[in-house]
Design a protein around this motif. Structure first.
Motif, PDB file in Angstrom:
ATOM      1  N   UNK A 139     -14.998   7.254  21.455  1.00  0.00           N
ATOM      2  CA  UNK A 139     -15.827   7.819  20.498  1.00  0.00           C
ATOM      3  C   UNK A 139     -16.004   9.430  20.744  1.00  0.00           C
ATOM      4  N   UNK A 140     -16.430   9.652  21.990  1.00  0.00           N
ATOM      5  CA  UNK A 140     -16.824  10.958  22.498  1.00  0.00           C
ATOM      6  C   UNK A 140     -16.023  10.748  23.966  1.00  0.00           C
ATOM      7  N   UNK A 141     -15.460  12.272  24.368  1.00  0.00           N
ATOM      8  CA  UNK A 141     -14.704  12.288  25.571  1.00  0.00           C
ATOM      9  C   UNK A 141     -15.873  12.832  26.698  1.00  0.00           C
ATOM     10  N   UNK A 142     -17.150  13.089  26.386  1.00  0.00           N
ATOM     11  CA  UNK A 142     -18.174  13.560  27.296  1.00  0.00           C
ATOM     12  C   UNK A 142     -18.441  12.713  28.426  1.00  0.00           C
ATOM     13  N   UNK A 143     -18.598  11.266  28.152  1.00  0.00           N
ATOM     14  CA  UNK A 143     -18.705  10.420  29.078  1.00  0.00           C
ATOM     15  C   UNK A 143     -17.575  10.324  30.141  1.00  0.00           C
ATOM     16  N   UNK A 144     -16.236  10.270  29.872  1.00  0.00           N
ATOM     17  CA  UNK A 144     -15.121  10.180  30.740  1.00  0.00           C
ATOM     18  C   UNK A 144     -15.216  11.651  31.509  1.00  0.00           C
ATOM     19  N   UNK A 145     -15.573  12.817  30.730  1.00  0.00           N
ATOM     20  CA  UNK A 145     -15.613  14.122  31.642  1.00  0.00           C
ATOM     21  C   UNK A 145     -16.627  13.966  32.752  1.00  0.00           C
ATOM     22  N   UNK A 146     -17.761  13.303  32.387  1.00  0.00           N
ATOM     23  CA  UNK A 146     -18.846  13.295  33.256  1.00  0.00           C
ATOM     24  C   UNK A 146     -18.359  12.587  34.533  1.00  0.00           C
ATOM     25  N   UNK A 147     -17.827  11.259  34.444  1.00  0.00           N
ATOM     26  CA  UNK A 147     -17.199  10.554  35.312  1.00  0.00           C
ATOM     27  C   UNK A 147     -16.331  11.304  36.303  1.00  0.00           C
ATOM     28  N   UNK A 162       0.657  -1.028  -0.021  1.00  0.00           N
ATOM     29  CA  UNK A 162      -0.074   0.172   0.005  1.00  0.00           C
ATOM     30  C   UNK A 162       0.732   1.323   0.149  1.00  0.00           C
ATOM     31  N   UNK A 163       0.397   2.154  -0.468  1.00  0.00           N
ATOM     32  CA  UNK A 163       1.168   3.599  -0.460  1.00  0.00           C
ATOM     33  C   UNK A 163       1.952   4.119   0.801  1.00  0.00           C
ATOM     34  N   UNK A 164       3.064   4.512   0.818  1.00  0.00           N
ATOM     35  CA  UNK A 164       3.878   4.847   2.032  1.00  0.00           C
ATOM     36  C   UNK A 164       4.158   6.434   1.729  1.00  0.00           C
ATOM     37  N   UNK A 165       3.947   7.360   2.577  1.00  0.00           N
ATOM     38  CA  UNK A 165       4.144   8.636   2.050  1.00  0.00           C
ATOM     39  C   UNK A 165       5.627   8.914   2.726  1.00  0.00           C
ATOM     40  N   UNK A 166       6.540   9.394   2.011  1.00  0.00           N
ATOM     41  CA  UNK A 166       7.870   9.565   2.661  1.00  0.00           C
ATOM     42  C   UNK A 166       7.869  10.866   3.591  1.00  0.00           C
ATOM     43  N   UNK A 167       8.715  10.507   4.484  1.00  0.00           N
ATOM     44  CA  UNK A 167       8.663  11.717   5.700  1.00  0.00           C
ATOM     45  C   UNK A 167       7.400  12.171   6.312  1.00  0.00           C
ATOM     46  N   UNK A 168       6.577  10.899   6.388  1.00  0.00           N
ATOM     47  CA  UNK A 168       5.255  11.432   6.882  1.00  0.00           C
ATOM     48  C   UNK A 168       5.180  11.637   8.305  1.00  0.00           C
ATOM     49  N   UNK A 169       4.754  12.735   8.636  1.00  0.00           N
ATOM     50  CA  UNK A 169       4.673  13.195  10.132  1.00  0.00           C
ATOM     51  C   UNK A 169       3.513  12.094  10.863  1.00  0.00           C
ATOM     52  N   UNK A 170       3.742  12.039  12.245  1.00  0.00           N
ATOM     53  CA  UNK A 170       2.736  11.227  12.874  1.00  0.00           C
ATOM     54  C   UNK A 170       1.444  12.087  12.840  1.00  0.00           C
ATOM     55  N   UNK A 171       0.183  11.412  12.620  1.00  0.00           N
ATOM     56  CA  UNK A 171      -0.909  11.971  12.539  1.00  0.00           C
ATOM     57  C   UNK A 171      -1.536  12.662  13.750  1.00  0.00           C
ATOM     58  N   UNK A 172      -2.182  13.467  13.693  1.00  0.00           N
ATOM     59  CA  UNK A 172      -2.569  14.158  15.136  1.00  0.00           C
ATOM     60  C   UNK A 172      -3.500  13.352  15.875  1.00  0.00           C
ATOM     61  N   UNK A 173      -3.610  13.691  17.341  1.00  0.00           N
ATOM     62  CA  UNK A 173      -4.607  12.939  18.061  1.00  0.00           C
ATOM     63  C   UNK A 173      -5.898  12.689  17.720  1.00  0.00           C
ATOM     64  N   UNK A 174      -6.598  11.657  17.912  1.00  0.00           N
ATOM     65  CA  UNK A 174      -8.000  11.486  17.742  1.00  0.00           C
ATOM     66  C   UNK A 174      -8.726  12.347  18.837  1.00  0.00           C
ATOM     67  N   UNK A 175      -8.114  12.908  19.854  1.00  0.00           N
ATOM     68  CA  UNK A 175      -8.725  13.489  21.000  1.00  0.00           C
ATOM     69  C   UNK A 175      -8.287  14.882  20.876  1.00  0.00           C
ATOM     70  N   UNK A 176      -9.215  15.861  21.799  1.00  0.00           N
ATOM     71  CA  UNK A 176      -8.451  17.114  21.844  1.00  0.00           C
ATOM     72  C   UNK A 176      -8.079  17.221  23.393  1.00  0.00           C
ATOM     73  N   UNK A 177      -7.049  18.348  23.476  1.00  0.00           N
ATOM     74  CA  UNK A 177      -6.342  18.266  24.784  1.00  0.00           C
ATOM     75  C   UNK A 177      -7.346  19.085  25.669  1.00  0.00           C
ATOM     76  N   UNK A 205      -6.551   3.833  26.164  1.00  0.00           N
ATOM     77  CA  UNK A 205      -5.747   4.961  25.548  1.00  0.00           C
ATOM     78  C   UNK A 205      -6.214   6.395  25.918  1.00  0.00           C
ATOM     79  N   UNK A 206      -7.608   6.513  25.930  1.00  0.00           N
ATOM     80  CA  UNK A 206      -8.425   7.836  26.338  1.00  0.00           C
ATOM     81  C   UNK A 206      -8.111   8.066  27.640  1.00  0.00           C
ATOM     82  N   UNK A 207      -8.382   7.069  28.656  1.00  0.00           N
ATOM     83  CA  UNK A 207      -7.990   7.338  29.960  1.00  0.00           C
ATOM     84  C   UNK A 207      -6.306   8.085  30.061  1.00  0.00           C
ATOM     85  N   UNK A 208      -5.428   7.440  29.387  1.00  0.00           N
ATOM     86  CA  UNK A 208      -4.009   7.806  29.501  1.00  0.00           C
ATOM     87  C   UNK A 208      -4.007   9.064  28.873  1.00  0.00           C
ATOM     88  N   UNK A 209      -4.584   9.338  27.866  1.00  0.00           N
ATOM     89  CA  UNK A 209      -4.393  10.750  27.134  1.00  0.00           C
ATOM     90  C   UNK A 209      -4.737  11.929  27.898  1.00  0.00           C
TER      91      UNK A 209
END
Length: 466
Positions: free
Chosen positions: A453-461, A243-258, A284-288
């Motif tokens: 899929x949604x950080x609202x549940x964790x934030x509520x807890x 499959x295609x591999x982009x040279x010098x590809x930067x790590x993708x952004x996180x799937x969550x917002x800080x 992963x979400x807990x640790x993020x």
């Protein structure tokens, strides 16, 4: 020897600068995709590839085999519980450091959450993340008809790419050759080989599916890798799977917002033989969001770990370990007092059963559980509950939290005086589903919530922490 996962390894540092990937799918459940997937993962892992494993759909058991096979956590890709955008971000972020991506489909290739569209199907996931399909079918009782079968799957969705075909449970070379000629001449798809049936390679099952990866010996995955290498054209698979591999590809952004409003926390997560059903994405979400995870065993440990801020009791097989859980009276008391004090507890399915008053096994033996809630549950292997859930939870604030997840269990309430606090719209679930039981800051549900899929549940807890 298999190669252990190095999370700090970038693709550019791997000896093979190319990248490969495919998704293993089949005609239906039981056709052999789980064993084939695990065998391929172990085979390429021991050849030195950094294998990133994935599973289409809501599943905890297959990912446990993936992790055993290639020593790397497996992630679920599900477009019913998550948005397409989230699935793509999850895939890109967690596969970035690998040079081999192997995903396992769910049920049959086109099976998903709907009978009329592709939502939640392996086919949809394959197109979404850009992987070709390695298609496996049971060829034990057919020859030329296999071409008609494969042709139907190939032409059902013209936008789907196929890597090739594998015939499972085909013992004779002459039989395999007939299938090869039929498939290649009538469909144009490459025939990648056949797998003879070997009862010694079967993974035992129970009421929720295959036994877990932790219950297997490492030798099983080695033997499956040998089986795959001996009977499939591995060089052809590699050639077709690039499959295609982009040279010098930067790590993708996180799937969550800080978030600057969340303070560091410690969550005690139940993990032992009775409680195993945890999405890697949830951890992963807990640790993020600054979480420190302490695993503990309600079977073996005496009390909740020191320093915990809240408890998470995921699903699993409490019915198989009801006696051990019941006999650990100090842990049951520790959790009951924790919840009664108002400290947060979240429990799902098997974890919910453990928080109840009692659990009755298939044999009819009743065992005392933690007793934080007053409901009682009973196992019945002939009574299955299965399906996606789209729930609304009244958080007590102006905002209603939407929760997505799934149920899959063979237990039910034999007595339940508790009132559900989560409901689904009849549009999303017919008949309507009522779930989610609340006692102070403890929340228990039959539904396995997809937290990531949604950080609202964790934030509520976390808002309930004192």
């Amino acid at each position: 020897m298999k190669t252990r996962f190095d999370p700090n390894l970038s693709v550019s540092k791997i000896k093979d600068s190319k990248k490969y990937g495919f998704i293993v799918s089949a005609t239906h459940s039981g056709a052999g995709k789980s064993s084939l997937t695990a065998g391929l993962m172990r085979l390429f892992s021991r050849k030195g590839y950094q294998v990133a494993p994935f599973k289409s759909g809501p599943d905890y058991i297959d990912p446990s085999h993936h992790e055993r096979a290639c020593s790397r956590p497996s992630y679920n890709l599900d477009t019913k519980m998550c948005s397409k955008s989230y699935v793509r971000k999850l895939f890109e972020e967690t596969s970035h450091s690998a040079n081999m991506v192997i995903a396992e489909g769910v049920m049959g290739l086109f099976d998903g959450a709907s009978a009329t569209n592709e939502t939640g199907s392996t086919a949809q996931i394959a197109k979404l993340i850009g992987l070709p399909v390695l298609f496996v079918f049971n060829g034990s009782a057919m020859a030329r008809s296999s071409a008609a079968l494969v042709k139907g799957f190939k032409e059902f969705d013209p936008d789907l790419r196929f890597l090739g075909v594998v015939a499972n449970k085909v013992n004779g070379a002459r039989h395999a050759e007939m299938i090869r000629r039929a498939v290649e001449s009538h469909t144009g798809l490459p025939f990648l080989g056949h797998l003879p049936f070997d009862p010694k390679l079967e993974i035992s099952s129970r009421h929720l599916g295959l036994q877990l990866g932790a219950e297997q010996t490492d030798d099983l995955y080695e033997r499956w890798a040998d089986h795959v290498e001996n009977h499939l054209d591995i060089k052809k698979i590699l050639r077709l799977a690039e499959i295609p591999l982009l040279e010098n590809r930067k790590p993708p952004r996180s799937r969550w917002n800080h978030s600057t409003t969340i303070k560091p926390f410690t969550v005690a997560v139940a993990r032992d033989s009775a409680f195993q059903f945890i999405y890697q994405d949830t951890l992963d979400q807990f640790r993020f969001y600054g979480g420190s995870i302490q695993f503990f065993s309600p079977i073996a440990d005496k009390t909740i770990p020191n320093g915990a801020d809240w408890l998470y009791l995921p699903g699993g097989y409490p019915e198989l370990f009801a006696k051990q859980l019941s006999e650990n009276t100090t842990m049951r008391k520790s959790i009951r007092l924790w919840g009664q004090s108002g400290k947060p507890v979240v429990a799902e399915c098997g974890g919910m059963m453990y928080l109840g008053k009692s659990l009755t096994t298939e044999e009819g033996t009743k065992f005392k559980m933690a007793g934080l809630f007053q409901f009682e549950t009973t196992l019945n292997p002939k009574r299955m509950t299965l399906g996606y859930r789209d729930l609304k939870f009244d958080s007590g604030t102006k905002e209603t939290i939407r929760l997505k997840g799934h149920e899959f269990h063979f237990s039910h309430f034999s007595n339940n005086p508790e009132k559900p606090q989560m409901t689904s719209d009849t549009k999303a679930s017919n008949p309507a589903v009522a779930d989610g039981y609340v006692f102070k800051n403890s929340i228990a549900s039959y539904t396995h919530i997809y937290w990531g899929a949604d950080s609202k549940w964790l934030k509520h807890i976390l808002s309930k922490l004192r």
